[in-house]
Design an enzyme around this catalytic site. Structure first.
Site, PDB file in Angstrom:
ATOM      1  N   HIS A   1       0.826  -1.213   0.000  1.00  0.00           N
ATOM      2  CA  HIS A   1       0.000   0.000   0.000  1.00  0.00           C
ATOM      3  C   HIS A   1       0.859   1.262   0.000  1.00  0.00           C
ATOM      4  O   HIS A   1       1.888   1.336   0.674  1.00  0.00           O
ATOM      5  CB  HIS A   1      -1.042  -0.008   1.123  1.00  0.00           C
ATOM      6  CG  HIS A   1      -0.544   0.171   2.525  1.00  0.00           C
ATOM      7  ND1 HIS A   1      -0.344   1.401   3.088  1.00  0.00           N
ATOM      8  CD2 HIS A   1      -0.246  -0.723   3.500  1.00  0.00           C
ATOM      9  CE1 HIS A   1       0.049   1.265   4.349  1.00  0.00           C
ATOM     10  NE2 HIS A   1       0.133  -0.018   4.626  1.00  0.00           N
TER      11      HIS A   1
ATOM     12  N   GLU B   1      -5.206   1.967   1.886  1.00  0.00           N
ATOM     13  CA  GLU B   1      -5.255   0.745   2.710  1.00  0.00           C
ATOM     14  C   GLU B   1      -5.670   1.078   4.130  1.00  0.00           C
ATOM     15  O   GLU B   1      -6.474   0.391   4.742  1.00  0.00           O
ATOM     16  CB  GLU B   1      -3.876   0.058   2.712  1.00  0.00           C
ATOM     17  CG  GLU B   1      -3.829  -1.276   3.461  1.00  0.00           C
ATOM     18  CD  GLU B   1      -3.373  -1.164   4.915  1.00  0.00           C
ATOM     19  OE1 GLU B   1      -3.312  -2.198   5.590  1.00  0.00           O
ATOM     20  OE2 GLU B   1      -3.098  -0.053   5.397  1.00  0.00           O
ATOM     21  N   GLU B   2      -5.102   2.190   4.635  1.00  0.00           N
ATOM     22  CA  GLU B   2      -5.350   2.557   6.038  1.00  0.00           C
ATOM     23  C   GLU B   2      -6.799   2.980   6.278  1.00  0.00           C
ATOM     24  O   GLU B   2      -7.235   3.097   7.406  1.00  0.00           O
ATOM     25  CB  GLU B   2      -4.402   3.690   6.467  1.00  0.00           C
ATOM     26  CG  GLU B   2      -2.912   3.364   6.305  1.00  0.00           C
ATOM     27  CD  GLU B   2      -2.368   2.395   7.354  1.00  0.00           C
ATOM     28  OE1 GLU B   2      -3.165   1.851   8.147  1.00  0.00           O
ATOM     29  OE2 GLU B   2      -1.145   2.186   7.355  1.00  0.00           O
TER      30      GLU B   2
HETATM   31 ZN   LIG Z   1       0.528  -0.848   6.503  1.00  0.00          ZN
END
Ligand SMILES: [Zn+2]
Length: 284
Positions: free
Chosen positions: A83, A128-129
């Site tokens: 990511h 992603e976070e």
């Molecule tokens: Zn990560």
């Protein structure tokens, strides 16, 4: 709904979570201290009115995945991904500039060889976070036929920690010949470089890095990482060096996840091992 942090060691800051779907009522996360003060105020007398002011913004942001392919994506192929985003608290040099750098470097090295074997898709995921948004979007938008041809997903997240471990992580319910040969190839490469490594299984299907998006769709995954917020055990300190009783990453999701939180030597090692394994896949 006000959610306060639980107040145990290291869990006192403003609680931050993400929702899978939009909630019908406003939800706010607060520190343990603010939560306790609010709770105490409401206990003082029945009918007490408590006011909480927050400055927040709700809106839509755009993000993107960056995809590069080697070979023709016909037949079975492998995706290698990391990511690109970080949490807003810091620059995210270990989480996850390190994984992105390893994938980019492996792709650059592989580009010098002839594309004869298995096709590889290199993916740099957005957001992603925020709930694995980039990888989930990718999987939900590729054609069904292409989806079935993903033989394996290899994930790189947090691969440069100073107080590192070396971990290969598998999804227990998804084992295949390709997984077995890739794990064997990774282990062989670690051994050739004289580097101790530990194999792990993913704890649950619903949690983790972008490998969770693939595992949720029954695609086998293999992940390389050097640890996260967990504590290094005595046995792990003997195996890998570094400090026992300390977190692998003391700057996990914090402002101090800067370049000082990346140890070049271990990042290089993981990159070499990844390159070896991807090379083997791409040339057979
Ligand atoms: Zn990560």
């Amino acid at each position: 709904m006000i959610i306060m942090n639980q107040g145990t060691d290291g869990q006192t800051g403003a609680f931050s979570g993400s929702l899978a779907a939009a909630a019908a009522i406003p939800v706010i996360g607060v520190t343990t201290e603010v939560g306790r003060r609010l709770a105490a105020a409401t206990r003082e007398a029945s009918g007490t009115e408590v006011h909480l002011k927050s400055e927040a913004e709700i809106g839509t942001r755009s993000t993107r995945n960056v995809i590069a392919e080697r070979g023709t994506m016909s037949g079975s192929f492998v995706i290698v991904g990391a990511h690109l985003d970080s949490v807003s608290e810091g620059s995210g040099m270990n989480d996850n500039a390190s994984g992105s750098a390893a994938v980019l470097e492996a792709a650059l090295r592989l580009a010098r060889e002839l594309a004869t074997g298995m096709p590889i898709r290199f993916a740099f995921w957005g957001a992603e976070e925020r709930g694995l948004l980039g990888s989930r979007h990718h999987l939900s938008t590729i054609p069904e036929d292409e989806h079935r041809r993903i033989g394996l997903y290899i994930n790189l997240d947090m691969v440069g920690l100073p107080n590192f471990g070396r971990f290969i992580q598998l999804t227990p319910e998804n084992k295949s010949e390709l997984v077995a040969s890739t794990v064997a190839s990774l282990n062989r490469s670690f051994a050739q470089h004289g580097l101790p490594v530990e194999e792990r299984t993913r704890r649950s299907r619903g949690f983790g890095s972008d490998d969770a998006s693939f595992a949720a769709r029954d695609i086998p995954t293999v992940s390389l990482f050097t640890g996260a917020g967990g504590t290094k055990s005595e046995a792990q300190a003997q195996r890998f060096g570094g400090s026992a009783g300390q977190p692998f990453d003391s700057c996990y999701h914090k402002a101090c996840d800067t370049l000082a939180n990346v140890y070049g030597q271990v990042l290089e090692q993981i990159t070499d091992v990844l390159t070896d394994a991807v090379n083997e896949l791409a040339s057979h």
